[in-house]
Design a protein around this motif. Structure first.
Motif, PDB file in Angstrom:
ATOM      1  N   PRO A  22       0.815  -1.214   0.000  1.00  0.00           N
ATOM      2  CA  PRO A  22       0.000   0.000   0.000  1.00  0.00           C
ATOM      3  C   PRO A  22       0.848   1.263   0.000  1.00  0.00           C
ATOM      4  O   PRO A  22       1.959   1.272   0.517  1.00  0.00           O
ATOM      5  N   ARG A  23       0.319   2.324  -0.606  1.00  0.00           N
ATOM      6  CA  ARG A  23       0.988   3.612  -0.661  1.00  0.00           C
ATOM      7  C   ARG A  23       0.014   4.711  -0.268  1.00  0.00           C
ATOM      8  O   ARG A  23      -1.156   4.661  -0.639  1.00  0.00           O
ATOM      9  N   ILE A  24       0.495   5.699   0.449  1.00  0.00           N
ATOM     10  CA  ILE A  24      -0.335   6.850   0.819  1.00  0.00           C
ATOM     11  C   ILE A  24      -0.872   7.476  -0.472  1.00  0.00           C
ATOM     12  O   ILE A  24      -0.134   7.659  -1.428  1.00  0.00           O
ATOM     13  N   GLY A  25      -2.167   7.767  -0.479  1.00  0.00           N
ATOM     14  CA  GLY A  25      -2.810   8.350  -1.651  1.00  0.00           C
ATOM     15  C   GLY A  25      -3.347   7.315  -2.619  1.00  0.00           C
ATOM     16  O   GLY A  25      -4.103   7.649  -3.527  1.00  0.00           O
ATOM     17  N   SER A  70      -9.347   5.855  -0.106  1.00  0.00           N
ATOM     18  CA  SER A  70      -7.962   6.200  -0.401  1.00  0.00           C
ATOM     19  C   SER A  70      -7.142   6.062   0.882  1.00  0.00           C
ATOM     20  O   SER A  70      -7.621   6.358   1.981  1.00  0.00           O
ATOM     21  N   ILE A  71      -5.916   5.635   0.710  1.00  0.00           N
ATOM     22  CA  ILE A  71      -5.033   5.377   1.842  1.00  0.00           C
ATOM     23  C   ILE A  71      -4.458   6.696   2.350  1.00  0.00           C
ATOM     24  O   ILE A  71      -3.834   7.434   1.601  1.00  0.00           O
ATOM     25  N   VAL A  90       2.481  -6.899  11.185  1.00  0.00           N
ATOM     26  CA  VAL A  90       1.192  -6.551  10.607  1.00  0.00           C
ATOM     27  C   VAL A  90       1.281  -5.147  10.022  1.00  0.00           C
ATOM     28  O   VAL A  90       1.852  -4.257  10.651  1.00  0.00           O
ATOM     29  N   ILE A  91       0.728  -4.975   8.836  1.00  0.00           N
ATOM     30  CA  ILE A  91       0.638  -3.645   8.240  1.00  0.00           C
ATOM     31  C   ILE A  91      -0.814  -3.208   8.329  1.00  0.00           C
ATOM     32  O   ILE A  91      -1.711  -3.890   7.839  1.00  0.00           O
ATOM     33  N   ARG A  92      -1.049  -2.081   8.983  1.00  0.00           N
ATOM     34  CA  ARG A  92      -2.390  -1.507   9.120  1.00  0.00           C
ATOM     35  C   ARG A  92      -2.498  -0.307   8.189  1.00  0.00           C
ATOM     36  O   ARG A  92      -1.546   0.444   8.019  1.00  0.00           O
ATOM     37  N   VAL A  93      -3.658  -0.150   7.602  1.00  0.00           N
ATOM     38  CA  VAL A  93      -3.915   0.954   6.676  1.00  0.00           C
ATOM     39  C   VAL A  93      -5.067   1.782   7.219  1.00  0.00           C
ATOM     40  O   VAL A  93      -6.072   1.234   7.680  1.00  0.00           O
ATOM     41  N   GLN A  94      -4.896   3.090   7.188  1.00  0.00           N
ATOM     42  CA  GLN A  94      -5.989   3.996   7.536  1.00  0.00           C
ATOM     43  C   GLN A  94      -6.588   4.435   6.202  1.00  0.00           C
ATOM     44  O   GLN A  94      -5.927   5.074   5.390  1.00  0.00           O
ATOM     45  N   LEU A  95      -7.830   4.042   5.993  1.00  0.00           N
ATOM     46  CA  LEU A  95      -8.522   4.227   4.721  1.00  0.00           C
ATOM     47  C   LEU A  95      -9.605   5.286   4.872  1.00  0.00           C
ATOM     48  O   LEU A  95     -10.484   5.154   5.726  1.00  0.00           O
ATOM     49  N   ALA A  96      -9.532   6.343   4.061  1.00  0.00           N
ATOM     50  CA  ALA A  96     -10.577   7.372   4.049  1.00  0.00           C
ATOM     51  C   ALA A  96     -11.694   6.850   3.144  1.00  0.00           C
ATOM     52  O   ALA A  96     -11.505   6.666   1.938  1.00  0.00           O
ATOM     53  N   VAL A  97     -12.852   6.597   3.713  1.00  0.00           N
ATOM     54  CA  VAL A  97     -13.973   5.983   3.001  1.00  0.00           C
ATOM     55  C   VAL A  97     -14.466   6.892   1.877  1.00  0.00           C
ATOM     56  O   VAL A  97     -14.695   8.084   2.087  1.00  0.00           O
ATOM     57  N   GLY A 131     -15.430  10.040   3.833  1.00  0.00           N
ATOM     58  CA  GLY A 131     -14.357  10.767   4.503  1.00  0.00           C
ATOM     59  C   GLY A 131     -13.959  10.198   5.846  1.00  0.00           C
ATOM     60  O   GLY A 131     -12.900  10.530   6.372  1.00  0.00           O
ATOM     61  N   GLU A 132     -14.798   9.331   6.419  1.00  0.00           N
ATOM     62  CA  GLU A 132     -14.495   8.696   7.713  1.00  0.00           C
ATOM     63  C   GLU A 132     -13.277   7.779   7.542  1.00  0.00           C
ATOM     64  O   GLU A 132     -13.092   7.156   6.509  1.00  0.00           O
ATOM     65  N   ILE A 133     -12.445   7.683   8.573  1.00  0.00           N
ATOM     66  CA  ILE A 133     -11.242   6.856   8.519  1.00  0.00           C
ATOM     67  C   ILE A 133     -11.532   5.488   9.139  1.00  0.00           C
ATOM     68  O   ILE A 133     -12.051   5.400  10.253  1.00  0.00           O
ATOM     69  N   VAL A 134     -11.201   4.440   8.394  1.00  0.00           N
ATOM     70  CA  VAL A 134     -11.345   3.060   8.863  1.00  0.00           C
ATOM     71  C   VAL A 134      -9.941   2.468   8.953  1.00  0.00           C
ATOM     72  O   VAL A 134      -9.166   2.546   8.000  1.00  0.00           O
TER      73      VAL A 134
END
Length: 167
Positions: A36-39, A63-64, A113-120, A150-153
């Motif tokens: 995964p990559r930011i954006g 989007s990440i 573990v790699i966690r991703v913050q995803l903007a819905v 826009g919420e972060i998951v």
């Protein structure tokens, strides 16, 4: 004379091989590492099972906006005692909280573990048990978090697939 030509051919071969190695190294350096990559765009999918009649596929796309790496203890997976299709919301939360987990005691250990913050950005979830309720997406929620644009998951990167932004 033949030895000189053979030597010249050998030197030419070495020079071209070293030039190729430098060119290859430049290409390898230009290629981003996998993951995964930011954006970047990512999608979480559920469903789609079945041989003749495929179950609908439900999804969460975004989007990440953040990536974190952490070490976690992979303990034994919880034994719920019923099929996944009969899990309650509490059962799904219990399984999610235990993830990553292992099936055998010999496999217990620390894992990366790699966690991703995803903007819905968009989602499609089942709204009734007839549409499917065995997954982590149900009635506009991901587990117990209501989905809003826009919420972060926060989600495990292994559960995501790359996608095209805007599609």
């Amino acid at each position: 004379m033949v030895a000189t030509r053979a030597f010249q051919a050998y030197v030419a071969m070495l020079l071209s091989a070293s030039a190729l190695a430098v060119e290859t190294a430049a290409v390898v350096d230009a290629v981003p590492p996998p993951g995964p990559r930011i954006g970047g765009c990512a999608i979480f999918r559920e469903g789609g099972a079945g041989w003749l009649l495929k179950a609908p596929t439900y999804w969460l796309k975004g989007s990440i906006v953040g990536i974190s790496r952490e070490r976690r203890m992979a303990n034994l997976c919880p034994q719920i005692g019923k099929p996944a299709s009969a899990y309650t919301q509490a059962d799904r939360l219990r399984v999610a909280a235990a993830t990553p987990c292992v099936l055998k005691a010999a496999e217990i250990g620390e894992v990366s573990v790699i966690r991703v913050q995803l903007a819905v950005e968009a989602w499609e979830t089942p709204w009734s048990s007839q549409h499917g309720a065995g997954g982590w997406l149900f009635r506009g929620q991901f587990l117990d978090q209501t989905l809003r644009k826009g919420e972060i998951v926060d989600i495990d990167a292994n559960w995501l697939e790359p996608c095209e932004a805007g599609s």
